[in-house]
Design a protein around this motif. Structure first.
Motif, mmCIF file in Angstrom:
data_model
loop_
_atom_site.group_PDB
_atom_site.id
_atom_site.type_symbol
_atom_site.label_atom_id
_atom_site.label_comp_id
_atom_site.label_asym_id
_atom_site.label_seq_id
_atom_site.Cartn_x
_atom_site.Cartn_y
_atom_site.Cartn_z
ATOM 1 N N LEU A 1 1.347 4.363 -3.581
ATOM 2 C CA LEU A 1 1.063 5.788 -3.465
ATOM 3 C C LEU A 1 1.968 6.597 -4.387
ATOM 4 C CD1 LEU A 1 0.893 5.942 0.422
ATOM 5 C CD2 LEU A 1 -1.065 6.151 -1.126
ATOM 6 N N HIS B 1 -8.006 3.355 -0.598
ATOM 7 C CA HIS B 1 -6.729 2.810 -1.076
ATOM 8 C C HIS B 1 -6.502 1.398 -0.542
ATOM 9 C CE1 HIS B 1 -2.597 2.911 -2.474
ATOM 10 N NE2 HIS B 1 -2.137 2.728 -1.243
ATOM 11 N N TYR C 1 -1.064 3.388 8.708
ATOM 12 C CA TYR C 1 -2.476 3.749 8.850
ATOM 13 C C TYR C 1 -3.343 2.496 8.824
ATOM 14 C CZ TYR C 1 -7.106 5.541 7.758
ATOM 15 O OH TYR C 1 -8.446 5.809 7.792
ATOM 16 N N LEU D 1 -7.367 6.985 2.118
ATOM 17 C CA LEU D 1 -6.608 5.802 2.520
ATOM 18 C C LEU D 1 -7.516 4.600 2.762
ATOM 19 C CD1 LEU D 1 -3.959 7.451 4.862
ATOM 20 C CD2 LEU D 1 -3.556 6.407 2.618
ATOM 21 N N LEU E 1 3.294 1.448 5.302
ATOM 22 C CA LEU E 1 2.241 2.334 5.783
ATOM 23 C C LEU E 1 1.745 1.814 7.135
ATOM 24 C CD1 LEU E 1 0.597 4.799 4.691
ATOM 25 C CD2 LEU E 1 -1.074 3.143 3.841
ATOM 26 N N THR F 1 0.833 -1.209 0.000
ATOM 27 C CA THR F 1 0.000 0.000 0.000
ATOM 28 C C THR F 1 0.867 1.258 0.000
ATOM 29 O OG1 THR F 1 -0.204 -0.151 2.418
ATOM 30 C CG2 THR F 1 -2.000 -1.083 1.085
ATOM 31 N N TYR F 2 2.037 1.194 0.644
ATOM 32 C CA TYR F 2 2.959 2.337 0.570
ATOM 33 C C TYR F 2 3.482 2.503 -0.850
ATOM 34 C CZ TYR F 2 7.183 5.125 0.853
ATOM 35 O OH TYR F 2 8.129 6.090 0.608
#
Length: 380
Positions: free
Chosen positions: A206, A289, A263, A286, A261, A202-203
């Motif tokens: 981005l 995402h 979050y 997010l 990530l 996921t990082y």
């Protein structure tokens, strides 16, 4: 569908306060919810600790001892490996260290048809580090995980905690868990699956601009919403008072040296450095995402004797809601304390590292020499 789901939603205080206009329950503030207001947690808050060095740091990078007795099968490109033809209970300490390193890299590792006992599961986790204790955990060494077939889409109207959504275990702690293991003892034939998402992935997906923004922020992680909901809905008595902690929105993994990530949807309520409207907008993105990260997602179908071992620093997970019969899902979870999350600006994303190593390899081939850059990151 009538009768499939239990009526225990009525345990919520909101169902004792029905609006005369709509006929629907009204939300009750925790301060005026007698169940929540009356509870006094018996244990003091956790203080920061420095856990032992991660066992993955001691592993052979090639994992020769582990792969000599187990056959790895990657379930997706990004996340999830099943180890076949092996009993986890029989692994040596060297093989367990290599298993930890595999979990660091792949996020989650699965086993089927295992003979592992609760005692051996605890023993393995005591090898990995210091046992953690969930806020509602009664036994000092493990946590009993069950399923829920409640209508969570309705529950979210009356409970503040999005329990069934993606999270890393108790991320609000000062020292959030590193490794978690869930061993399933009872399970329905269909339903109750668990899904994981790679936080390396996921990082990576981005844009560089959003990556840079998040690298400058801290997520506000809270246990307040869980605290209120577990008392009001489940009738639990949490051991510790609720807390808020601020952890870097992007962290560096201490073993792989990769950016991930941090979050998550269940425990993060905003970003410390942003105003409320700004936080809300970024969280909305997010959430989308994470839920759209199918290329960094793996879903595991459980059976009695199945095991998942995952790294909370590199993944999120969630139980998939369903209509299976109540009381047919029971597992034993163990966790250990991780390091306090940190961000090293010199660390790399997973794709960034792969591209760098490819360039260095190509440069070494052109020069006819092996590139010194083929060595892993110092934290690997």
């Amino acid at each position: 569908m009538a009768g499939l789901r239990p009526a225990d939603i009525e345990s919520l205080e909101a169902f004792k306060n029905i609006s005369p206009d709509s006929g629907c329950p009204t939300f009750v503030h925790p301060l005026f919810n007698p169940k929540i207001a009356a509870h006094s947690p018996p244990d003091p808050p956790y203080k920061e600790i420095t856990p032992p060095k991660d066992r993955g740091s001691f592993a052979d990078p090639e994992k020769k001892a582990l792969f000599a007795v187990a056959t790895p099968v990657d379930l997706t490109e990004s996340i999830g490996t099943e180890l076949k033809n092996v009993q986890l209970s029989q692994l040596t300490n060297q093989q367990l260290d290599e298993l930890a390193a595999l979990v660091n890299e792949r996020g989650v590792v699965f086993f089927r048809e295992q003979d592992l006992t609760t005692e051996r599961q605890v023993e393995i986790f005591e090898h990995f580090g210091i046992l953690d204790k969930h806020p509602t955990q009664k036994d000092t060494k493990y946590f009993v995980v069950r399923g829920s077939n409640a209508d969570w889409r309705t529950l979210l109207s009356y409970t503040p905690w999005p329990l069934p959504d993606f999270h890393s275990d108790t991320s609000f702690e000062i020292n959030p868990p590193s490794y978690s293991m869930l061993r399933m003892e009872e399970h329905p034939e269909v339903g109750g699956d668990t899904a994981w998402v790679s936080q390396y992935g996921t990082y990576d997906e981005l844009s560089p601009q959003i990556q840079k923004l998040l690298e400058s922020l801290h997520c506000v992680h809270t246990s307040r919403l869980q605290y209120d909901t577990t008392i009001d809905y489940f009738g639990d008595q949490p051991n510790r008072a609720p807390i808020d902690t601020h952890h870097p929105a992007v962290r560096t993994h201490p073993v792989t040296g990769l950016k991930a990530l941090t979050y998550n949807i269940s425990y993060v309520t905003g970003f410390a450095e942003l105003k409320k409207a700004e936080s809300d907008a970024l969280m909305q993105f997010l959430n989308y995402h994470i839920h759209s990260a199918d290329d960094h997602y793996v879903r595991w179908k459980w059976a009695p004797g199945s095991i998942a071992l995952w790294d909370n620093r590199a993944t999120l997970h969630r139980i998939i809601p369903g209509n299976y019969t109540s009381g047919t899902r029971r597992g034993i979870r163990t966790t250990i304390f991780g390091e306090k999350p940190f961000y090293d600006p010199k660390s790399e994303g997973r794709i960034q590292r792969a591209e760098r190593l490819a360039r260095e390899k190509e440069g070494g081939n052109v020069n006819g020499t092996k590139s010194s850059g083929e060595a892993n990151h110092p934290g690997s």
